[in-house]
Design an enzyme around this catalytic site. Structure first.
Site, PDB file in Angstrom:
ATOM      1  N   GLY A 110       0.828  -1.199   0.000  1.00  0.00           N
ATOM      2  CA  GLY A 110       0.000   0.000   0.000  1.00  0.00           C
ATOM      3  C   GLY A 110       0.853   1.235   0.000  1.00  0.00           C
ATOM      4  O   GLY A 110       2.076   1.177   0.157  1.00  0.00           O
ATOM      5  N   GLU A 123       5.101  -3.006  -5.417  1.00  0.00           N
ATOM      6  CA  GLU A 123       5.728  -3.596  -4.243  1.00  0.00           C
ATOM      7  C   GLU A 123       5.773  -5.117  -4.271  1.00  0.00           C
ATOM      8  O   GLU A 123       6.526  -5.730  -3.513  1.00  0.00           O
ATOM      9  CB  GLU A 123       5.003  -3.120  -2.974  1.00  0.00           C
ATOM     10  CG  GLU A 123       5.172  -1.618  -2.771  1.00  0.00           C
ATOM     11  CD  GLU A 123       4.412  -1.101  -1.574  1.00  0.00           C
ATOM     12  OE1 GLU A 123       4.825  -0.083  -1.025  1.00  0.00           O
ATOM     13  OE2 GLU A 123       3.397  -1.708  -1.197  1.00  0.00           O
ATOM     14  N   PRO A 164      -6.506   8.333  15.300  1.00  0.00           N
ATOM     15  CA  PRO A 164      -5.247   9.018  15.609  1.00  0.00           C
ATOM     16  C   PRO A 164      -4.356   8.031  16.365  1.00  0.00           C
ATOM     17  O   PRO A 164      -4.828   7.288  17.207  1.00  0.00           O
ATOM     18  CB  PRO A 164      -5.676  10.172  16.519  1.00  0.00           C
ATOM     19  CG  PRO A 164      -7.158  10.248  16.411  1.00  0.00           C
ATOM     20  CD  PRO A 164      -7.641   8.887  16.015  1.00  0.00           C
ATOM     21  N   GLU A 213      10.803  -7.356  -0.263  1.00  0.00           N
ATOM     22  CA  GLU A 213      10.513  -8.774  -0.213  1.00  0.00           C
ATOM     23  C   GLU A 213       9.012  -8.961  -0.008  1.00  0.00           C
ATOM     24  O   GLU A 213       8.408  -8.318   0.843  1.00  0.00           O
ATOM     25  CB  GLU A 213      11.282  -9.408   0.956  1.00  0.00           C
ATOM     26  CG  GLU A 213      11.131 -10.903   1.046  1.00  0.00           C
ATOM     27  CD  GLU A 213      11.790 -11.455   2.297  1.00  0.00           C
ATOM     28  OE1 GLU A 213      12.437 -10.662   3.002  1.00  0.00           O
ATOM     29  OE2 GLU A 213      11.626 -12.656   2.571  1.00  0.00           O
TER      30      GLU A 213
END
Lengths: 246, 246
Positions: free
Chosen positions: B54, B74, B93, B124
């Site tokens: 992400g 990724e 938060p 990886e």
DNA sequence: GCAAAAGTGTTGGCGCTACACCCATGG
DNA sequence: CCATGGGTGTAGCGCCAACACTTTTGC
């Protein structure tokens, strides 16, 4: 997720919008039209434009707090954390023509206020029938899609949680509860089977021997119930749509 | 929603994280351990720390595009838009200790890659069993909660959409499909009833001639199927948990 | 006033469908 | 040994009818 990258998102806004749903217990109204949504009109908005209550998230403020705060500020209604359920996130570019706006939508379930809640705020707020809102597209942004998603999520929650009692007064009749399901199902439900299904579910509702002596209504006085302490319904309460004519 | 207020949210970050789920068809593995999640390890991260693929949303980029882009960057895996389903938004938060970070989570369903996908990136990446991930809490941020929510959402989609075929190869056997349900149900399913339920659902699957001529496996050769064109399952495929011993 | 009618809530029963469980057969 | 098909008992439930308890209507 966050790598150590520069801050490049200074023009992004994060909002919270809340869909407050309620079911009007008025028997005169058709089952399909009993589902109502809380909407508001901004002071500076053109007439006939309505929007869901909501606003920007403050620094350090949890999303649910934003939902509670904005609903209170804009409609005077006080919700509790336990009433809130997340619907989803909406972030298409162009959903707000002015800038990139993300909105996290919440759903809240509320017993029907007898009258339109007296709102003494700068903004005008009221409950409007869900079907009427969807028919005449008077909502801003993608709020039509948001309330449709909220309704679908609420219905699925009705099936496997006892959340329907959230729409009822503290003491309610079996018909009150059944009308909640009918409002979301947009169809009628057999009273006998409904009663059996509810009573067979442990701790869904709790009978209070008494009869309701409210206004003298025609017909046999109904039994009163209050919410049980079950957190989920096993097995789920489902209503088959198959044996309808296709 | 957006009033004409000043821009006060310059320190807010909006990310997209994607939970790529797959079902390992290896019969040696227990049904509970067949569900796998795609995770990655950042180059600069401490060892033993894993995270979902992400990253930050770009200007003008739809959320789903961010999901596809970051998964590809990724992990090298190319997803399609139709594979993506939104799970929810996470914005407490403190969920990221460095700054206020919102994350919109998506779910993607993928047929199992025969081997751990050969990933030639700086990071990886690999599939890891869902149960193992939840047992040893090696994921960053609130990613444990995110993958739990994603699994629940995937299971509910299995019940009323034909999405289970997304986990299978283009040609699959009834056992392949059944194992998908077993992986999410964390329990075994009666093969005979499962076959009947699937075959009675119009356009769920489409039978091809016969025979997997793969490896000669013990037992009768199974029929082969491919995905039908149904978009939803009516009635939903449910598996009762009641008659189990309590 | 009283009886009948109408309206609502509650209970019972019939019949069908879905399915869990088991078994037989085929490759 | 696994896939496929069939068979049986049972639980859930759609549908309908009867009954309970009240208000309303008609005379």
């Amino acid at each position: 997720m966050p790598k150590h990258e520069r801050k490049i998102q200074m023009d992004f806004y994060v909002y919270v919008d809340t869909v407050v749903l309620t079911v009007n217990p008025d028997r005169e109204i058709a089952p399909k039209d009993r589902l109502e949504v809380l909407v508001m009109r901004r002071p500076d908005a053109s007439s006939n434009r309505w929007a869901l209550p909501g606003g920007a998230v403050k620094e350090g403020e949890p999303l649910e707090d934003t939902a509670l705060r904005k609903v209170h500020e804009e409609t005077g209604i006080s919700l509790r954390h336990k009433d809130l359920h997340q619907v989803g996130a909406y972030g298409d570019p162009g959903r707000d023509s002015r800038w990139r706006a993300f909105s996290i939508a919440y759903l809240a379930l509320l017993p029907h206020p007898g009258e339109i809640a007296p709102i003494k705020h700068s903004v005008e707020a009221r409950f409007m029938p869900y079907r009427q809102l969807q028919a005449s597209r008077v909502l801003e942004f993608d709020h039509h899609r948001i309330i449709a998603d909220a309704r679908a999520r609420a219905f699925s929650m009705l099936e496997d949680t006892p959340i329907a009692v959230s729409f009822c007064q503290p003491k309610f009749t079996m018909s009150d509860l059944r009308m909640v399901y009918e409002a979301f199902l947009q169809d009628e439900v057999d009273a006998a089977n409904f009663r059996r299904k509810v009573e067979l579910t442990k701790n869904f509702v709790q009978p209070l021997g008494v009869m309701s002596s409210d206004q003298p209504t025609p017909g046999r006085p109904p039994m009163l119930y209050r919410a049980g302490r079950a957190k989920e319904i096993t097995p789920p309460i489902r209503f088959r749509s198959s044996p309808r004519k296709d």
